[in-house]
Design an enzyme around this catalytic site. Structure first.
Site, short mmCIF file in Angstrom:
data_model
loop_
_atom_site.label_atom_id
_atom_site.label_comp_id
_atom_site.label_asym_id
_atom_site.label_seq_id
_atom_site.Cartn_x
_atom_site.Cartn_y
_atom_site.Cartn_z
N PRO A 2 14.28 10.08 43.60
CA PRO A 2 13.13 9.19 43.81
C PRO A 2 13.11 8.68 45.25
O PRO A 2 14.14 8.33 45.79
CB PRO A 2 13.39 8.04 42.83
CG PRO A 2 14.34 8.58 41.83
CD PRO A 2 15.16 9.61 42.54
N GLU A 3 11.93 8.69 45.85
CA GLU A 3 11.76 8.20 47.21
C GLU A 3 10.93 6.92 47.17
O GLU A 3 10.68 6.38 46.10
CB GLU A 3 11.11 9.30 48.07
CG GLU A 3 11.90 10.61 48.05
CD GLU A 3 11.27 11.73 48.87
OE1 GLU A 3 10.52 11.42 49.82
OE2 GLU A 3 11.52 12.90 48.56
#
Ligand SMILES: [Zn+2]
Length: 271
Positions: A2-3
């Site tokens: 996840p960014e």
């Protein structure tokens, strides 16, 4: 992993169920899920504290409690969500926080790289984080100053959390595609126009990712279990062999900084 857009989506959806709730108890089945302090100290300290705000710094979810910051890094496969039961049918839940309304905040992580923290200041666990790219003070001038004298490949630099916080492999590729900059360009070789384009592209790409509630390519799901839709709007990431939406040439994939990197050789010439 996840960014920024995925973590921001989690943060936004946890505010309503968490803010104002008090921690009644903490359960864990694997002490190492707590990075700091010890799992015993974490449990003892968190009990009785109320959630006052849920925010994000880089890829960390940061809950402001009465005394401490309760931070979570999802790493590869971590998920943080609120469940009505303490048996959410998820065999990867390693930490559960029982709230005063009977609901449970669950931290689930199949690969077990994710960690939780109880700290006073983010500096304790992430002393070198770069600027937040969506904040007003991240200007094109600031980006130019930070690029100055940096010889590293621009893609590798964008992945460096001390250079700019929250950008990872997906949104780095999408930003460079939109800015029409080759991922192997030396960071300090970018001219003034390219820096302005890159600045706009980083912000646009991340905001688009947030608007589509993140990319569900593999593990990431929103806290309600639904998929984000950011992946439906990618132009470069995961598109190798497919025609560039700008010029029709096939997108190619190379490795940069050990990461699969996607770009259009026609629109993003190496020069
Ligand atoms: Zn192209």
């Amino acid at each position: 992993m996840p960014e920024l857009p995925e973590v921001e989506t989690v943060v936004r959806s946890l505010r309503e169920p968490l803010v104002g709730r008090c921690v009644e108890s903490v359960w864990y089945d694997w002490a190492k899920v707590v990075k700091t302090p010890s799992a015993e100290q974490f449990t003892a300290r968190l009990q009785g504290q109320t959630f006052h705000a849920i925010t994000r710094r880089a890829k960390y979810i940061v809950c402001q409690m009465d005394q401490d910051l309760f931070a979570v890094h999802l790493k590869m496969t971590g998920r943080l969500y609120v469940s009505e039961t303490d048996h959410p049918g998820d065999r990867w839940v390693h930490l559960r926080v029982r709230l005063d309304n009977g609901l449970h905040l669950c931290f689930s992580d199949a690969r077990r790289f994710g960690r939780v923290y109880l700290i006073n200041d983010m500096y304790e666990i992430a002393p070198n984080l770069g600027p937040e790219p969506l904040e007003a003070d991240f200007t094109a001038d600031i980006l130019r100053e930070r690029l100055n004298g940096r010889h590293r490949q621009i893609k590798a630099l964008l992945l460096d959390q001390s250079f700019v916080a929250g950008v990872g492999n997906i949104y780095a590729d999408e930003s460079l595609y939109r800015a029409q900059i080759h991922p192997l360009r030396a960071a300090d070789s970018l001219n003034a126009d390219e820096i302005i384009r890159l600045h706009e592209s980083i912000r646009h790409t991340l905001e688009l990712g947030i608007n589509h509630e993140g990319a569900s390519i593999n593990w990431y799901r929103k806290p309600d279990g639904e998929r984000g839709e950011s992946q439906d709007y990618f132009n470069a990431y995961g598109k190798e062999g497919q025609p560039c939406t700008r010029c029709g040439q096939p997108i190619v994939k190379i490795r940069v900084a050990q990461r699969g990197t996607h770009y259009c050789p026609n629109c993003q010439p190496e020069k």
